[in-house]
Structures are given as structure tokens and as C-alpha cells.
Design a protein around this motif. Sequence first.
Motif, short mmCIF file in Angstrom:
data_model
loop_
_atom_site.label_atom_id
_atom_site.label_comp_id
_atom_site.label_asym_id
_atom_site.label_seq_id
_atom_site.Cartn_x
_atom_site.Cartn_y
_atom_site.Cartn_z
N HIS A 258 -12.40 3.64 7.77
CA HIS A 258 -13.15 4.88 7.53
C HIS A 258 -14.23 5.14 8.58
O HIS A 258 -15.28 5.70 8.27
CB HIS A 258 -13.77 4.89 6.12
CG HIS A 258 -12.73 4.99 5.04
ND1 HIS A 258 -12.09 6.15 4.71
CD2 HIS A 258 -12.22 4.03 4.22
CE1 HIS A 258 -11.24 5.92 3.72
NE2 HIS A 258 -11.28 4.64 3.41
N PHE A 285 -7.67 4.04 8.18
CA PHE A 285 -8.40 5.32 8.03
C PHE A 285 -9.37 5.53 9.20
O PHE A 285 -10.53 5.89 9.00
CB PHE A 285 -9.20 5.36 6.72
CG PHE A 285 -8.33 5.40 5.49
CD1 PHE A 285 -7.86 6.62 4.98
CD2 PHE A 285 -7.99 4.23 4.83
CE1 PHE A 285 -7.07 6.66 3.84
CE2 PHE A 285 -7.19 4.26 3.69
CZ PHE A 285 -6.73 5.47 3.19
N CYS A 306 -2.79 4.11 7.58
CA CYS A 306 -3.42 5.43 7.50
C CYS A 306 -4.15 5.85 8.77
O CYS A 306 -5.29 6.33 8.72
CB CYS A 306 -4.34 5.51 6.28
SG CYS A 306 -3.42 5.42 4.74
N CYS A 352 -2.11 9.23 2.60
CA CYS A 352 -3.40 8.76 3.09
C CYS A 352 -4.46 9.84 2.93
O CYS A 352 -5.61 9.55 2.60
CB CYS A 352 -3.29 8.37 4.56
SG CYS A 352 -2.23 6.94 4.80
N THR A 356 -8.03 9.57 0.97
CA THR A 356 -9.34 9.88 1.54
C THR A 356 -10.08 10.79 0.59
O THR A 356 -11.25 10.61 0.29
CB THR A 356 -9.20 10.64 2.88
OG1 THR A 356 -8.27 9.95 3.66
CG2 THR A 356 -10.52 10.73 3.61
#
Length: 375
Positions: A258, A285, A306, A352, A356
Motif C-alpha cells: 500500500h 498493492f 495486486c 484487488c 483496496t
Amino acid sequence: MERASCLLLLLLPLVHVSATTPEPCELDDDDFRCVCNFSEPQPDWSEAFQCVAAVEVEIRGGGRSLEPLLKRVDANADPRQYADTVKALRVRRLTVGAAKVPAQLLVGALSVLAYSRLKELTLEDLEITDTMPPLPLEAKGLALSSLHLRNVSWAAGRSWLAELQQWLHPGLKALSIVQAHSLAFSCEQIRAFPDLTSLDLSDNAGLGERGLIAALCPHKFPALQNLALRNTGMETPTDVCAALAASGVQPHSLDLSHNSLRATANPSAPRCVWSSALNSLNLSFAGLEQVPRGLPAKLSVLDLSCNRLNRAPKRDELPKVDNLILDGNPFLVPGSALPQEGSPNSGMVPACARSTLSVGVSGTLVVLQGVRGFA
Ligand SMILES: *[C@@H]1O[C@H](CO)[C@@H](O)[C@H](O)[C@H]1NC(C)=O
Ligand SMILES: *[C@@H]1O[C@H](CO)[C@@H](O)[C@H](O)[C@H]1NC(C)=O
Ligand SMILES: *[C@@H]1O[C@H](CO)[C@@H](O)[C@H](O)[C@H]1NC(C)=O
């Protein structure tokens, strides 16, 4: 036991109010978990009495200031006088949230809880006013195994961790500081955390590699194994490597998921050699269109799920890795590689993108994108 309920409530004295309001506290049938939400204008704090038997206690103060309670607490009382009562409490996990708490009240609670068997303390959405006094010589620190702080602001500014640390036994194993207001610590004031194995600084979107160096005070985290840096504004794995090297921290597992990572480091950036201790790296991510350069040579786990990889990574782009996770990349999902104009998740595999979104909705990410303010 009446006394114990007060203590459990951050030394709140019992205040009786004619009770026509809905019950603020709920204790489950097993006497295991007790949750109080004092959101009423005139809360009846004595309701918390029923939590005395619980192992997990959660108390929310409805966002109000607890300053008025300070007047009722005897600041000169010796916490040792409560020791026997507090030892009898079953509480192991305590969460306190949504309040403005004078530092004096917080340290009063910590010094009394030092006699309890509390293992895990969570403080959320709190504003701690004033600075914390030093731990008196005769007092002992609270022996927690984990401490979680989320959205806690401290009047003490850069010294807050050092001040709080004095009130804790040094054996802390896990510390998380998410949505922090300041992570730029004055390192010279902080003592080492000799047993701390897990540090989670996630959801501090304004941190970045430079902020990370300031937060990871050198030589203060000698036992660190797991470092989580989700959504912390990191830019490239190489820069993170350099920040860790500068701080002398050698985690076994590093979570950089992330973050919006770039695959190539700034050309002027010096090469960085990862510690051989690192065996698990999470780059999921991270919006990566290719495998980043300069990863560790060897890993047990590399999570690249992802991302936006449009083709299978070639062997020479990857470290030697036992467990490579590539799920949720466009090259594995036919048709998903076509970017959709204007979509914030363009180029991301639908599964994905949904994930999120669900993270955002559950209250961690989206809210936090806006939280900045590192000194
Ligand atoms: C506490 O109660 C208030 C008002 O009823 C509510 O808005 C809030 O979500 C509750 N908090 C929790 C953690 O249940
Ligand atoms: C953080 O905590 C403050 C109270 O100190 C609260 O007003 C604010 O809404 C919280 N922010 C988030 C994002 O939860
Ligand atoms: C990597 O991070 C993602 C998102 O934070 C998480 O869902 C996943 O379980 C992590 N992977 C590993 C191998 O721990």
C-alpha cells in the motif's frame, strides 16, 4: 471491588446520575468482553463497574474532555495502596478511546495498572494534554507485551515517546503507532527497547524515507524482526533499504504494501545492500508495473500481488525466492490490463481494486491519505 471499577476507568470516581439513558456498557455472556461507549452528555461512569470481571475491556469517552475528573483524583495517593485490588482484576486487554485526557490522569492510570496483569493496551483517538511527569522512583512501570496507538496526539511533541516510555516496563514486544501526529522523535531522550520485535508504523502517509530515518532512532530497536510500513509514503525499495541501513535496523520481515512504489531508484541514489536478515518482503498493492531493481538477492517470501505487472517477471529480475506471490496482476487476469480512463484504480485487477476499497471503507486508508503533519 467498587474501588477496582474506578481504577479500571482511568481512576474515574463513581458519579451517579439518575439513569434513564440507554446502557452505555455491555458485558458478554461469558464475562469475557466488556464494551462501554459513554457518548451521552451526562454519562454514568459507574456503569463501567460491570467490566470488572472482564478480560477484554473497551472504553470510549464520546470525545469529551476528562479534565473535570482530574479534580476528583487524589494526585498524592500512592498507587501501591490499590495493588491488591488491582491484582484481582482479570483484564488482559484494555482499549481506551475518544477522549481528551490530561497527562496526569493518564500516568495515574498507568501507575495503578502497573499492578494489574494487563498485557495489551490500545489508545485510540485520544488527545493527551500537558506533558507527562517523570516516573517516581518508587513506582514500577507497566509491564505490557503490546502497545497500540492510533490517532493519539501528545502535547509533549517530539518527546512524547520518551515520556511515555518511562511509565512502561522495558519488556515491550510489539508497538504500533498508526495515524501518528509526530514520529520525528528526539532520539537522544529515548531509551532502547531491548525486547521489541514488532514495530508497526503503518498509515502514516506523510512519513516517507526521510521521516522513517527520524522515527527509527539508531540503536533503540536492537531486537526488531517485523517492520510494517503500509501506506507510509515510501517511494522506492532502495530508499527504504538506505533508511534502514542508516538506522541500523535489520528486520526479518518488511511490509511495504500500500505504498506507491517506483521500480527504479533515483539514479543519483547510492546502491544499497539489504541486510541478509531480511527474508520476507511485501510489495503488494504498490502500483508496480515492473519488479523493482535492487531487491535483496535471496528471500523466502516475496509478495508482489495486486500490482500492475503486465507480463510475468523474468527469472533474472527476481531474487532467489521460495514463495513468490503474484496473484492479482494483470498478466494473470486476461482482459484486466486495459486501463479505464479516469478510474482511480485503472490498470488494477478488479479483485484487488475491491480489496483496496474495502480497506478504505473499514477506515484505515482513505481517511489517512489526508492525515499529514509530521514535524
Ligand atoms: C459510540 O456511540 C456514538 C453515539 O451513539 C456512536 O456514534 C459511536 O459510533 C459509538 N462508538 C462505538 C465504538 O461503538
Ligand atoms: C483523531 O482523534 C481526534 C480526537 O483526538 C478526533 O477528533 C478525530 O476525528 C480522529 N481522527 C480520525 C481520522 O479518526
Ligand atoms: C502483504 O500485504 C497485503 C496487504 O497489506 C496482505 O493482504 C498480505 O497478506 C501480505 N502478504 C503476506 C505474505 O503477508
